[in-house]
Design a protein around this motif. Structure first.
Motif, PDB file in Angstrom:
ATOM      1  N   ILE A   1       9.154  -7.455   1.903  1.00  0.00           N
ATOM      2  CA  ILE A   1       8.686  -5.723   2.581  1.00  0.00           C
ATOM      3  C   ILE A   1      10.267  -4.797   2.422  1.00  0.00           C
ATOM      4  O   ILE A   1       9.567  -3.832   2.467  1.00  0.00           O
ATOM      5  N   ILE A   2      11.199  -4.887   2.822  1.00  0.00           N
ATOM      6  CA  ILE A   2      12.806  -4.622   2.798  1.00  0.00           C
ATOM      7  C   ILE A   2      12.569  -3.871   1.486  1.00  0.00           C
ATOM      8  O   ILE A   2      13.587  -2.895   1.291  1.00  0.00           O
ATOM      9  N   ALA A   3      12.316  -5.039   1.239  1.00  0.00           N
ATOM     10  CA  ALA A   3      12.591  -4.748  -0.925  1.00  0.00           C
ATOM     11  C   ALA A   3      11.710  -3.711  -1.050  1.00  0.00           C
ATOM     12  O   ALA A   3      12.185  -2.417  -2.221  1.00  0.00           O
ATOM     13  N   LEU A   4      10.658  -3.378  -0.721  1.00  0.00           N
ATOM     14  CA  LEU A   4       9.332  -2.675  -1.452  1.00  0.00           C
ATOM     15  C   LEU A   4       9.960  -1.398  -0.409  1.00  0.00           C
ATOM     16  O   LEU A   4       9.545   0.081  -0.185  1.00  0.00           O
ATOM     17  N   ASN A   5      10.306  -1.169   1.032  1.00  0.00           N
ATOM     18  CA  ASN A   5      10.174  -0.318   1.947  1.00  0.00           C
ATOM     19  C   ASN A   5      11.718   0.406   2.250  1.00  0.00           C
ATOM     20  O   ASN A   5      12.248   0.861   2.276  1.00  0.00           O
ATOM     21  N   GLY A   6      12.633   0.284   1.440  1.00  0.00           N
ATOM     22  CA  GLY A   6      14.214  -0.025   1.825  1.00  0.00           C
ATOM     23  C   GLY A   6      14.191   0.837   0.241  1.00  0.00           C
ATOM     24  O   GLY A   6      13.769   1.314   0.270  1.00  0.00           O
ATOM     25  N   PRO A   7      15.696   1.129   0.482  1.00  0.00           N
ATOM     26  CA  PRO A   7      16.759   2.023  -0.833  1.00  0.00           C
ATOM     27  C   PRO A   7      16.559   1.277  -1.555  1.00  0.00           C
ATOM     28  O   PRO A   7      16.407   0.154  -1.744  1.00  0.00           O
ATOM     29  N   GLN A   8      16.250   2.330  -2.825  1.00  0.00           N
ATOM     30  CA  GLN A   8      15.341   2.276  -4.095  1.00  0.00           C
ATOM     31  C   GLN A   8      16.561   2.037  -5.058  1.00  0.00           C
ATOM     32  O   GLN A   8      16.669   1.847  -6.038  1.00  0.00           O
ATOM     33  N   ASP A   9      17.903   2.611  -4.505  1.00  0.00           N
ATOM     34  CA  ASP A   9      18.942   2.868  -5.934  1.00  0.00           C
ATOM     35  C   ASP A   9      19.063   1.112  -6.815  1.00  0.00           C
ATOM     36  O   ASP A   9      19.695   1.319  -7.635  1.00  0.00           O
ATOM     37  N   CYS A  10      18.834  -0.053  -5.734  1.00  0.00           N
ATOM     38  CA  CYS A  10      19.359  -1.332  -6.401  1.00  0.00           C
ATOM     39  C   CYS A  10      18.324  -1.303  -8.046  1.00  0.00           C
ATOM     40  O   CYS A  10      18.802  -1.862  -9.252  1.00  0.00           O
ATOM     41  N   VAL A  11      16.645  -0.455  -7.745  1.00  0.00           N
ATOM     42  CA  VAL A  11      16.742  -1.078  -8.648  1.00  0.00           C
ATOM     43  C   VAL A  11      17.264   0.250  -9.507  1.00  0.00           C
ATOM     44  O   VAL A  11      16.744  -0.437 -11.077  1.00  0.00           O
ATOM     45  N   LYS A  12      17.367   1.262  -9.672  1.00  0.00           N
ATOM     46  CA  LYS A  12      17.830   2.263 -10.394  1.00  0.00           C
ATOM     47  C   LYS A  12      18.921   1.098 -11.754  1.00  0.00           C
ATOM     48  O   LYS A  12      19.575   1.061 -13.134  1.00  0.00           O
ATOM     49  N   ASP A  13      20.448   0.317 -10.647  1.00  0.00           N
ATOM     50  CA  ASP A  13      20.981  -0.060 -10.745  1.00  0.00           C
ATOM     51  C   ASP A  13      20.847  -1.412 -11.913  1.00  0.00           C
ATOM     52  O   ASP A  13      21.757  -1.289 -13.597  1.00  0.00           O
ATOM     53  N   ILE A  14      19.598  -2.143 -11.523  1.00  0.00           N
ATOM     54  CA  ILE A  14      19.091  -2.426 -12.187  1.00  0.00           C
ATOM     55  C   ILE A  14      18.452  -2.503 -13.888  1.00  0.00           C
ATOM     56  O   ILE A  14      19.090  -3.179 -14.712  1.00  0.00           O
ATOM     57  N   ARG A  15      18.168  -1.360 -13.257  1.00  0.00           N
ATOM     58  CA  ARG A  15      17.400  -0.648 -14.838  1.00  0.00           C
ATOM     59  C   ARG A  15      18.725   0.116 -15.857  1.00  0.00           C
ATOM     60  O   ARG A  15      18.780  -0.559 -17.318  1.00  0.00           O
ATOM     61  N   GLU A  16      19.759   0.633 -14.652  1.00  0.00           N
ATOM     62  CA  GLU A  16      20.633   1.286 -15.768  1.00  0.00           C
ATOM     63  C   GLU A  16      21.603  -0.214 -16.641  1.00  0.00           C
ATOM     64  O   GLU A  16      21.486  -0.668 -17.925  1.00  0.00           O
ATOM     65  N   THR A  17      21.249  -2.131 -15.679  1.00  0.00           N
ATOM     66  CA  THR A  17      21.866  -2.203 -16.441  1.00  0.00           C
ATOM     67  C   THR A  17      21.814  -3.022 -17.749  1.00  0.00           C
ATOM     68  O   THR A  17      22.146  -3.333 -18.885  1.00  0.00           O
ATOM     69  N   TYR A  18      20.142  -3.069 -17.504  1.00  0.00           N
ATOM     70  CA  TYR A  18      19.187  -2.778 -18.942  1.00  0.00           C
ATOM     71  C   TYR A  18      19.472  -2.858 -20.130  1.00  0.00           C
ATOM     72  O   TYR A  18      19.579  -2.538 -20.798  1.00  0.00           O
ATOM     73  N   ARG A  19      20.151  -1.561 -19.846  1.00  0.00           N
ATOM     74  CA  ARG A  19      19.496  -0.510 -20.577  1.00  0.00           C
ATOM     75  C   ARG A  19      20.607  -0.895 -21.444  1.00  0.00           C
ATOM     76  O   ARG A  19      21.045  -0.036 -22.699  1.00  0.00           O
ATOM     77  N   THR A  20      22.389  -0.783 -20.878  1.00  0.00           N
ATOM     78  CA  THR A  20      23.218  -0.814 -21.417  1.00  0.00           C
ATOM     79  C   THR A  20      23.400  -2.205 -22.397  1.00  0.00           C
ATOM     80  O   THR A  20      23.790  -1.715 -23.427  1.00  0.00           O
TER      81      THR A  20
ATOM     82  N   SER B   1       1.145  -1.744   0.408  1.00  0.00           N
ATOM     83  CA  SER B   1       0.169  -0.084  -0.307  1.00  0.00           C
ATOM     84  C   SER B   1       1.185   1.166  -0.179  1.00  0.00           C
ATOM     85  O   SER B   1       0.676   2.381  -0.569  1.00  0.00           O
ATOM     86  N   SER B   2       1.563   1.138   0.777  1.00  0.00           N
ATOM     87  CA  SER B   2       3.436   1.995   0.958  1.00  0.00           C
ATOM     88  C   SER B   2       3.749   2.395  -0.553  1.00  0.00           C
ATOM     89  O   SER B   2       3.438   3.722  -1.152  1.00  0.00           O
ATOM     90  N   TRP B   3       4.111   1.353  -0.956  1.00  0.00           N
ATOM     91  CA  TRP B   3       4.507   1.594  -2.902  1.00  0.00           C
ATOM     92  C   TRP B   3       3.731   2.230  -3.276  1.00  0.00           C
ATOM     93  O   TRP B   3       4.069   3.630  -3.763  1.00  0.00           O
ATOM     94  N   TYR B   4       2.963   1.758  -3.607  1.00  0.00           N
ATOM     95  CA  TYR B   4       1.829   2.484  -4.442  1.00  0.00           C
ATOM     96  C   TYR B   4       1.683   3.999  -4.532  1.00  0.00           C
ATOM     97  O   TYR B   4       1.545   4.513  -4.676  1.00  0.00           O
ATOM     98  N   LYS B   5       1.255   4.119  -3.244  1.00  0.00           N
ATOM     99  CA  LYS B   5       1.050   5.415  -2.460  1.00  0.00           C
ATOM    100  C   LYS B   5       2.568   6.485  -3.468  1.00  0.00           C
ATOM    101  O   LYS B   5       2.310   7.628  -3.497  1.00  0.00           O
TER     102      LYS B   5
END
Length: 388
Positions: A280-299, A78-82
């Motif tokens: 829970i940690i994935a959704l509520n924790g630091p989201q830098d990892c998502v950016k890193d994963i996205r950047e890997t796929y972009r390259t 719920s918090s992630w969607y908000k």
């Protein structure tokens, strides 16, 4: 031999033939660059794994869990969607945890339709979209989607021509395999359409975070009235590189969520609780990892697109997903996607997915999955260059 009626309705699994040739080549000592199955190769971020290790050492987490997901995970959803989309989700009535999006979609369709009901799905598309309806006894009508199709116009045509009227429309944007993306105005039209025709909408939002070039994928639920007509599925598999963990969730219309919750209460006791705690940690924790994963796929996307364009296989760069949807070169078009995929394995030592495996409208294409590093992608380009 016994007859298995539901299995009899399923078509042959196209990917099996190509996978067998790939494995035979590997057993023969060939170095096959595998860009076929969309199986993420990146490690799950360390802080998520550490939380799993911590949670798994506590005996109280070894008991049966809850089929709808533990309360704190539904609150995190719920918090992630908000935060992400400014959408309010009631964690008790409008959210449910699923064993990946695939399980959730399958069981939701099973509880939603009766034998003979019509389900609209994109074509080509992720196989569980039509197969879930077939397994449940429904009739599937494929709506053409792709770079040369106007999906909404095709949807209107299909609605006018179909009887009985469809009960469910399954969507998925960013779209696997075609990589098509949409804007919020598209979903506004879908909500109006669903209300006019009394159709339930299921949006598979698995690639919400794998978007590039300043494109941001809208949530279906951002549209006013979307909760009246449908639900949205999300999976942690791609955004957090957790494919084997099998964690997803469904949010939206509370009656639909209630139906899924009820059938799941008969079928499972939920995901292993330490996995839910780590989620829970994935959704509520630091989201830098998502950016890193996205950047890997972009390259990886850029390496493959620039490489293929350089050797004369001109392909438009996708704005979303972890795939590249490539039209078969004119010289080889008559082969069809299955034979062309076999050809690439044997002659270029590169494995891809034949477009036919995603639906008959995909047979002019093959799908590259960006699941190898840039060095291996460049190796694949060199192999393809030899045969093109």
């Amino acid at each position: 031999m016994k007859n298995f009626a539901r299995l009899d309705r399923l078509p042959p699994y196209v990917f099996t033939t190509v996978n067998k040739i790939k494995m035979n080549a590997r057993h023969a000592g060939k170095d096959i660059v595998d860009l076929g199955m969309g199986n993420p190769d990146l490690s799950t971020p360390k802080h998520i794994v550490d939380k799993l290790i911590d949670a798994v050492q506590k005996p109280q987490n070894h008991r049966y869990s809850a089929s709808m997901g533990i309360t704190k995970l539904r609150m995190a959803i719920s918090s992630w969607y908000k935060r992400r989309f400014d959408v309010d989700i009631d964690p008790d009535e409008e959210a449910i945890v699923t064993i990946g999006a695939k399980e959730g979609i399958s069981h939701l369709i099973l509880v939603t339709i009766r034998p003979g009901d019509v389900v609209f799905t994109p074509n080509p598309t992720y196989p569980i979209h039509p197969f879930s309806a077939i397994i449940a006894g429904g009739d599937v009508r494929g709506i053409p989607v792709g770079p040369d199709s106007d999906f909404f116009e095709n949807l209107m045509d299909a609605t006018r021509q179909t009887w009985p009227k469809p009960k469910v429309l399954i969507l998925s944007y960013p779209h696997n395999p075609t990589t098509e993306v949409v804007d919020i105005e598209f979903f506004e039209k879908i909500v109006d359409y669903a209300k006019e025709h009394n159709i339930m909408v299921i949006h598979d939002f698995a690639y919400a975070d794998l978007v590039f070039d300043d494109y941001k994928a809208p949530s279906f639920l951002q549209v006013k009235g979307a909760k009246d007509v449908g639900v949205e599925f999300f999976s942690l598999s791609k955004s957090y590189s957790m494919p084997g963990w099998r964690v997803g969730f469904c949010v939206g219309n509370k009656e639909t969520i209630g139906a899924l919750r009820r059938i799941k209460s008969y079928l499972d006791y939920g995901i292993f609780q330490p996995i839910q705690i780590a989620s829970i940690i994935a959704l509520n924790g630091p989201q830098d990892c998502v950016k890193d994963i996205r950047e890997t796929y972009r390259t990886r996307r850029d390496a493959l697109i620039s490489g293929l364009n350089r050797i004369g296989w001109n392909i438009k760069s996708p704005k979303g997903t972890m795939f590249v949807w490539a039209k078969i070169p004119d010289k080889y078009m008559k082969m069809g996607s299955v034979e062309f995929s076999k050809f690439l394995i044997k002659e270029a030592q590169v494995a891809v997915s034949p477009g036919l495996g995603f639906g008959e409208y995909g047979d002019d294409y093959v799908r590259f999955a960006l699941i190898e590093n840039n060095m291996r992608i460049n190796q694949a380009v060199r192999g393809i260059k030899k045969v093109l």
